[in-house]
Scaffold this motif. Structure first.
Motif, PDB file in Angstrom:
ATOM      1  N   LEU A  46       5.510 -13.892  11.228  1.00 17.83           N
ATOM      2  CA  LEU A  46       4.752 -13.092  12.189  1.00 17.83           C
ATOM      3  C   LEU A  46       5.277 -11.660  12.269  1.00 17.83           C
ATOM      4  N   GLU A  47       6.576 -11.495  12.074  1.00 15.42           N
ATOM      5  CA  GLU A  47       7.141 -10.148  12.043  1.00 15.42           C
ATOM      6  C   GLU A  47       6.603  -9.381  10.841  1.00 15.42           C
ATOM      7  N   SER A  48       6.458 -10.080   9.716  1.00 18.07           N
ATOM      8  CA  SER A  48       5.893  -9.452   8.520  1.00 18.07           C
ATOM      9  C   SER A  48       4.443  -9.045   8.752  1.00 18.07           C
ATOM     10  N   VAL A  49       3.685  -9.911   9.425  1.00 15.90           N
ATOM     11  CA  VAL A  49       2.293  -9.599   9.755  1.00 15.90           C
ATOM     12  C   VAL A  49       2.230  -8.327  10.593  1.00 15.90           C
ATOM     13  N   GLU A  50       3.085  -8.229  11.603  1.00  9.91           N
ATOM     14  CA  GLU A  50       3.100  -7.053  12.478  1.00  9.91           C
ATOM     15  C   GLU A  50       3.473  -5.800  11.693  1.00  9.91           C
ATOM     16  N   THR A  51       4.463  -5.919  10.809  1.00 11.29           N
ATOM     17  CA  THR A  51       4.913  -4.767  10.027  1.00 11.29           C
ATOM     18  C   THR A  51       3.806  -4.244   9.129  1.00 11.29           C
ATOM     19  N   VAL A  52       3.169  -5.148   8.404  1.00 10.39           N
ATOM     20  CA  VAL A  52       2.084  -4.755   7.502  1.00 10.39           C
ATOM     21  C   VAL A  52       0.904  -4.206   8.300  1.00 10.39           C
ATOM     22  N   GLY A  53       0.580  -4.863   9.414  1.00 13.34           N
ATOM     23  CA  GLY A  53      -0.531  -4.409  10.241  1.00 13.34           C
ATOM     24  C   GLY A  53      -0.318  -3.022  10.813  1.00 13.34           C
ATOM     25  N   ALA A  54       0.948  -2.647  10.997  1.00 12.94           N
ATOM     26  CA  ALA A  54       1.272  -1.332  11.537  1.00 12.94           C
ATOM     27  C   ALA A  54       1.383  -0.264  10.450  1.00 12.94           C
ATOM     28  N   GLY A  55       1.070  -0.664   9.199  1.00 11.84           N
ATOM     29  CA  GLY A  55       1.099   0.302   8.106  1.00 11.84           C
ATOM     30  C   GLY A  55       2.356   0.262   7.267  1.00 11.84           C
ATOM     31  N   GLY A  56       3.230  -0.710   7.527  1.00 11.86           N
ATOM     32  CA  GLY A  56       4.471  -0.824   6.766  1.00 11.86           C
ATOM     33  C   GLY A  56       4.295  -1.630   5.493  1.00 11.86           C
ATOM     34  N   THR A  57       5.401  -1.818   4.792  1.00 13.72           N
ATOM     35  CA  THR A  57       5.410  -2.565   3.539  1.00 13.72           C
ATOM     36  C   THR A  57       6.414  -3.693   3.625  1.00 13.72           C
ATOM     37  N   VAL A  58       5.996  -4.897   3.231  1.00 12.70           N
ATOM     38  CA  VAL A  58       6.893  -6.056   3.216  1.00 12.70           C
ATOM     39  C   VAL A  58       6.783  -6.727   1.854  1.00 12.70           C
ATOM     40  N   LEU A  59       7.889  -6.741   1.112  1.00  9.00           N
ATOM     41  CA  LEU A  59       7.918  -7.400  -0.195  1.00  9.00           C
ATOM     42  C   LEU A  59       8.942  -8.519  -0.148  1.00  9.00           C
ATOM     43  N   ASP A  60       8.539  -9.686  -0.597  1.00 10.64           N
ATOM     44  CA  ASP A  60       9.447 -10.820  -0.620  1.00 10.64           C
ATOM     45  C   ASP A  60      10.662 -10.499  -1.488  1.00 10.64           C
ATOM     46  N   PRO A  61      11.867 -10.832  -1.032  1.00 10.36           N
ATOM     47  CA  PRO A  61      13.066 -10.554  -1.832  1.00 10.36           C
ATOM     48  C   PRO A  61      13.001 -11.130  -3.241  1.00 10.36           C
ATOM     49  N   GLU A  62      12.370 -12.300  -3.397  1.00 12.56           N
ATOM     50  CA  GLU A  62      12.264 -12.897  -4.726  1.00 12.56           C
ATOM     51  C   GLU A  62      11.346 -12.085  -5.631  1.00 12.56           C
ATOM     52  N   VAL A  63      10.299 -11.523  -5.039  1.00 15.89           N
ATOM     53  CA  VAL A  63       9.390 -10.672  -5.808  1.00 15.89           C
ATOM     54  C   VAL A  63      10.131  -9.424  -6.258  1.00 15.89           C
ATOM     55  N   VAL A  64      10.844  -8.806  -5.324  1.00 16.22           N
ATOM     56  CA  VAL A  64      11.602  -7.598  -5.648  1.00 16.22           C
ATOM     57  C   VAL A  64      12.619  -7.882  -6.743  1.00 16.22           C
ATOM     58  N   ALA A  65      13.323  -9.008  -6.635  1.00 16.28           N
ATOM     59  CA  ALA A  65      14.363  -9.343  -7.613  1.00 16.28           C
ATOM     60  C   ALA A  65      13.790  -9.406  -9.021  1.00 16.28           C
ATOM     61  N   GLN A  66      12.595  -9.986  -9.170  1.00 15.49           N
ATOM     62  CA  GLN A  66      12.008 -10.082 -10.510  1.00 15.49           C
ATOM     63  C   GLN A  66      11.513  -8.737 -11.014  1.00 15.49           C
ATOM     64  N   LEU A  67      10.974  -7.927 -10.097  1.00 14.30           N
ATOM     65  CA  LEU A  67      10.490  -6.617 -10.511  1.00 14.30           C
ATOM     66  C   LEU A  67      11.637  -5.696 -10.913  1.00 14.30           C
ATOM     67  N   LEU A  68      12.807  -5.919 -10.323  1.00 16.04           N
ATOM     68  CA  LEU A  68      13.943  -5.051 -10.615  1.00 16.04           C
ATOM     69  C   LEU A  68      14.445  -5.221 -12.034  1.00 16.04           C
TER      70      LEU A  68
END
Length: 241
Positions: free
Chosen positions: A117-139
């Motif tokens: 729900l915190e992620s929903v609020e962050t994204v809804g407010a214009g922020g960015t939330v990327l799952d740590p596992e997603v970031v790890a693979q992209l890195l």
């Protein structure tokens, strides 16, 4: 927020609707196909779309293609994508477009209701939330870059958490640092990556893109592809099931 949900698994969809409703959000529609998602957005003009990457009929990329199309045609809608596994090219597709109001999470994160729900609020407010596992693979794609080799181990940690969408305060808490120390590291990152002060807040986005191995939109040469386009994949202009 006014929300539409696109998820083909009946029980998960019902659970998501309940979580969002109990958190005070208005769920305008819950659907199980990409086509129904696009119709629901046109009909209800929501603030937020929660979208499964894989939707019927092929369960491959219908959901993500619809999400990319939504962000192109309805820039005011925040989009949070849920995926069963880390799917690098799908995450890259979204990250290479606009970064505001964007989230990409693994479905396992929904089990942590408070974090979800915190992620929903962050994204809804214009922020960015990327799952740590997603970031790890992209890195993985960016570790060979010489400009990143200029960064200290601590600066790599700070930039990695920035890539996950964390604020300076959250980065400080994760690394057991003061906010002033985090700010100092971020300034050093900007300097080492050659991101001038006059770029303002955009430097944060540019630094994260550099870290994830994407072209710097602020440094694109004349005649190059537009900043939102990935160099090896065309931008989706329409959705076809």
């Amino acid at each position: 927020m006014r929300v539409v949900v696109a998820e083909d698994a009946v029980l998960l969809r019902a659970g998501l609707v309940r979580l969002l409703t109990e958190a005070g959000h208005e769920v305008l529609a819950d659907v199980d196909t990409a086509e129904d998602l696009l119709r629901a957005v046109e009909q209800h003009a929501p603030d937020f779309a929660l979208v499964d990457v894989r939707l019927p009929p092929t369960f491959t990329d219908e959901g993500i293609r619809a999400a990319v199309l939504l962000r192109a045609q309805h820039p005011g809608i925040a989009v949070l994508v849920l995926s069963q596994y880390v799917e690098e090219r799908y995450a890259a597709e979204l990250i290479a477009s606009r970064r505001d109001g964007l989230g990409y999470l693994l479905k396992d994160r929904v089990a942590d209701v408070e974090q979800f729900l915190e992620s929903v609020e962050t994204v809804g407010a214009g922020g960015t939330v990327l799952d740590p596992e997603v970031v790890a693979q992209l890195l993985v794609r960016s570790r060979h870059r010489q400009d990143l080799e200029l960064l200290s181990p601590r600066e790599h940690e700070v930039l990695g958490l920035m890539a996950q969408g964390l604020s300076n305060a959250s980065i400080a808490a994760n690394l057991f640092l003061t906010e002033s120390s985090v700010e100092k590291n971020i300034r050093s990152v900007f300097t080492k990556l050659g991101l001038a002060h006059e770029d303002g807040g955009n430097r944060r986005v540019r630094a994260v893109l550099r870290y994830l191995g994407y072209p710097d939109p602020g440094a694109a040469p004349p005649g190059a592809a537009s900043p939102g386009a990935h160099p090896t994949r065309p931008t989706h202009q329409e959705f076809r099931p």
